[in-house]
Scaffold this active site. Structure first.
Site, mmCIF file in Angstrom:
data_model
loop_
_atom_site.group_PDB
_atom_site.id
_atom_site.type_symbol
_atom_site.label_atom_id
_atom_site.label_comp_id
_atom_site.label_asym_id
_atom_site.label_seq_id
_atom_site.Cartn_x
_atom_site.Cartn_y
_atom_site.Cartn_z
ATOM 1 N N TRP A 183 0.871 -1.382 -0.114
ATOM 2 C CA TRP A 183 -0.127 -0.104 0.007
ATOM 3 C C TRP A 183 1.001 1.345 -0.094
ATOM 4 C CZ3 TRP A 183 -0.324 3.922 3.936
ATOM 5 C CH2 TRP A 183 -1.203 4.932 3.486
ATOM 6 N N GLU A 224 -3.099 -2.764 -2.566
ATOM 7 C CA GLU A 224 -4.279 -2.372 -1.661
ATOM 8 C C GLU A 224 -4.465 -0.957 -2.287
ATOM 9 O OE1 GLU A 224 -3.422 -1.957 2.484
ATOM 10 O OE2 GLU A 224 -5.693 -1.192 2.849
ATOM 11 N N LYS A 226 -7.033 2.785 -2.165
ATOM 12 C CA LYS A 226 -7.536 3.578 -1.382
ATOM 13 C C LYS A 226 -8.415 4.977 -2.087
ATOM 14 C CE LYS A 226 -6.470 6.032 2.863
ATOM 15 N NZ LYS A 226 -5.589 5.821 4.151
ATOM 16 N N ASP A 257 -9.732 -3.125 1.577
ATOM 17 C CA ASP A 257 -9.737 -2.661 2.965
ATOM 18 C C ASP A 257 -11.091 -1.932 3.227
ATOM 19 O OD1 ASP A 257 -9.755 -0.650 5.031
ATOM 20 O OD2 ASP A 257 -7.426 -0.971 5.238
ATOM 21 N N HIS A 260 -11.770 1.976 2.904
ATOM 22 C CA HIS A 260 -11.174 2.459 1.662
ATOM 23 C C HIS A 260 -12.065 2.758 0.494
ATOM 24 C CE1 HIS A 260 -6.574 1.728 2.571
ATOM 25 N NE2 HIS A 260 -7.479 2.054 3.666
ATOM 26 N N HIS A 284 -8.669 -6.270 4.322
ATOM 27 C CA HIS A 284 -8.183 -5.367 5.634
ATOM 28 C C HIS A 284 -9.424 -5.118 6.242
ATOM 29 C CE1 HIS A 284 -3.753 -3.867 5.026
ATOM 30 N NE2 HIS A 284 -4.023 -5.272 5.154
ATOM 31 N N ASP A 292 -11.966 6.929 6.727
ATOM 32 C CA ASP A 292 -11.047 5.729 6.967
ATOM 33 C C ASP A 292 -10.460 5.684 8.381
ATOM 34 O OD1 ASP A 292 -9.410 3.271 6.272
ATOM 35 O OD2 ASP A 292 -7.793 4.708 5.570
ATOM 36 N N ASP A 294 -10.320 3.653 11.035
ATOM 37 C CA ASP A 294 -9.494 2.474 11.496
ATOM 38 C C ASP A 294 -9.912 2.184 13.050
ATOM 39 O OD1 ASP A 294 -7.875 1.270 9.333
ATOM 40 O OD2 ASP A 294 -7.162 3.282 9.251
ATOM 41 N N ASP A 324 -7.123 -4.668 10.048
ATOM 42 C CA ASP A 324 -6.307 -3.424 9.880
ATOM 43 C C ASP A 324 -7.052 -2.303 10.583
ATOM 44 O OD1 ASP A 324 -4.792 -1.257 9.290
ATOM 45 O OD2 ASP A 324 -5.143 -1.121 7.100
HETATM 46 C C1 RNT Z 1 -3.684 2.603 4.903
HETATM 47 C C2 RNT Z 1 -3.916 1.243 4.601
HETATM 48 C C3 RNT Z 1 -2.740 0.441 5.034
HETATM 49 C C4 RNT Z 1 -2.326 0.762 6.362
HETATM 50 C C5 RNT Z 1 -1.146 -0.287 6.868
HETATM 51 C C6 RNT Z 1 -0.672 0.134 8.293
HETATM 52 O O1 RNT Z 1 -4.880 3.467 4.783
HETATM 53 O O2 RNT Z 1 -5.060 0.675 5.141
HETATM 54 O O3 RNT Z 1 -3.357 -0.985 4.844
HETATM 55 O O4 RNT Z 1 -3.328 0.547 7.328
HETATM 56 O O5 RNT Z 1 -0.394 -0.588 5.854
HETATM 57 ZN ZN ZN Z 2 -5.296 -1.422 4.683
#
Ligand code: RNT
Ligand code: ZN
Length: 416
Positions: A183, A224, A226, A257, A260, A284, A292, A294, A324
């Site tokens: 990523w 990955e 986003k 993810d 994302h 993820h 995003d 997390d 993630d």
């Molecule tokens: C970031 C991505 C990525 C990170 C990790 C730490 O937006 O989601 O995967 O969260 O690599």
């Molecule tokens: Zn991620």
């Protein structure tokens, strides 16, 4: 609490709809879940004493006791590991290397991760890898693999190649395929006038990175996308469309993810779409709150939709489940525990679904019965099966894990 008696009640209730509760527990227990190391220290890593986040990734919160070094992170993870049932992997980022002296990112190699392999073996864990394309002076202008500067671009290409070799080494050493997730934060804060150039650079970098062959048996690359990041609000170079094409061209896994995409899009719907053409996906699993963000994964409808989708499609071998999220505002070990236990619950939930029956209704056009049963199963004694799963795998049942974490916080975390 009488776990055996409750399990018997659940067995009976689920048997009525043709579901074998014991097989469901086995399914959840045997499905690997990759847990992100970076929840333990707010994505700081051990490259520098005070690793700093730069480039489209943010951790918030200042809860005391975060892991400050490799030993603390390992100890914390070992603690959480005992509270989470099922087959697990640890997902490492390049910045979590074990080295006395500073190693440039383009020079990392297997030796810097040998102690992790040893540790993983001792703890019965698999490993996954992630190159770190952020928190570095050469990512500070917002571009890594898509940089117009050849020197900078090459530096990151080398990092990408090294990461694949480390991942392959993990797979070989542990006898379990390692996923290497790439990523990059690359993007524009304000409206660009040449998006194409950066995307060409990024495409070229992947040509170079993937030109080095690794053995699929040991390493599987995942890429990955986003939708946007902090400081990259106007254009993300590695967008969904870019990576969809890139994964197809190179035969790679696409990482989905859950944070994302635009808020009304869901990953659960994307899995079968992507798998129509690609060999596999990496997940993820995160929890986006308005963006995003997390947050720690909770057992919500989308989490269950993801796991049921995997089982309904028979995608178990092609979907690699990774977590993630990173929350620094509450006890980090509790974050790991709550998030990963919820992932396990969702796997168990999926395994308790009468898939064949529901799919038969649908095939016959009996959508009335499909809806009726999708709702009926929501009030079956799922919790009894979950408790039995935990008990059978020697992890705390119910809220018992919390007292353990609180004690660890008082004894260990609070004195850091
Ligand atoms: C970031 C991505 C990525 C990170 C990790 C730490 O937006 O989601 O995967 O969260 O690599
Ligand atoms: Zn991620």
């Amino acid at each position: 609490m009488n776990i055996e008696r409750n399990l018997e009640i659940a067995r009976e209730a689920y048997a009525k709809i043709g579901v074998d509760v014991d097989a469901a527990i086995k399914y959840a227990a045997e499905t690997p879940v990759s847990i992100q190391c970076w929840q333990g220290d707010d994505v700081s890593g051990f490259e520098a004493p005070d690793g700093e986040l730069t480039g489209g990734i943010q951790s918030t919160g200042n809860y005391p006791g975060k892991a400050r070094n490799i030993n603390e992170l390992r100890a914390d993870f070992e603690f959480a590991n005992k509270l989470i049932p099922g087959k697990k992997k640890l997902s490492l980022h390049a910045i979590y290397l074990d080295s006395e002296k500073a190693v440039p990112r383009n020079e990392i190699s297997t030796e810097h991760f040998a102690s992790w392999v040893q540790w993983a073996r001792e703890n019965g864990l698999g490993l996954d890898f992630n190159p770190t394309f952020f928190s570095h002076p050469l990512s500070a202008d917002g571009f890594t693999l898509s940089n117009d500067d050849e020197g900078i671009r090459k530096f990151w290409v080398e990092h990408g190649i090294k990461s694949r070799l480390i991942s392959e080494y993990f797979g070989k050493e542990l006898g379990m395929t390692s996923c290497n997730n790439l990523w990059v934060p690359d993007g524009f804060k304000d409206t660009p006038v040449n998006r194409a150039k950066k995307r060409e650079n990024l495409a070229k970098s992947y040509e170079e990175i993937f030109a080095v062959k690794t053995d699929d048996k040991y390493n599987l690359d995942a890429i990955e996308s986003k939708v946007f990041g902090i400081g990259a609000e106007s254009c993300t170079i590695g967008s969904h469309e870019f990576y969809m094409g890139c994964a197809m061209k190179h035969g790679k896994l696409l990482t989905l993810d859950t944070g994302h995409y635009h808020p009304t899009e869901v990953v659960s719907d994307k899995i079968s779409g992507v798998l129509t053409y690609l060999p596999g996906v990496m997940l993820h699993v995160s929890r986006p709150v308005r963006w995003d963000s997390d947050h720690v994964v909770i057992l919500d409808d989308e989490l269950k939709a993801i796991t049921t989708e995997i089982r309904r499609g028979g995608f178990e071998k092609r979907v690699h489940i990774g977590l993630d999220f990173f929350d620094g505002s509450i006890n980090r070990i509790a974050c790991w525990t709550i998030g990963a236990r919820n992932m396990e619950k969702a796997l168990l939930w999926a395994a308790l679904e009468p898939v064949a029956m529901l799919q038969k209704f649908e095939a016959e056009g009996d959508f009335t019965s499909r809806l009726a049963y999708l709702e009926e199963i929501k009030t079956l004694p799922f919790g009894f099966v979950w408790d039995a799963y935990c008990a059978q795998h020697n992890v705390p049942v119910g809220d018992a894990w919390l007292a353990d974490v609180k004690k660890y916080e008082a004894d260990v975390l609070s004195v850091r």
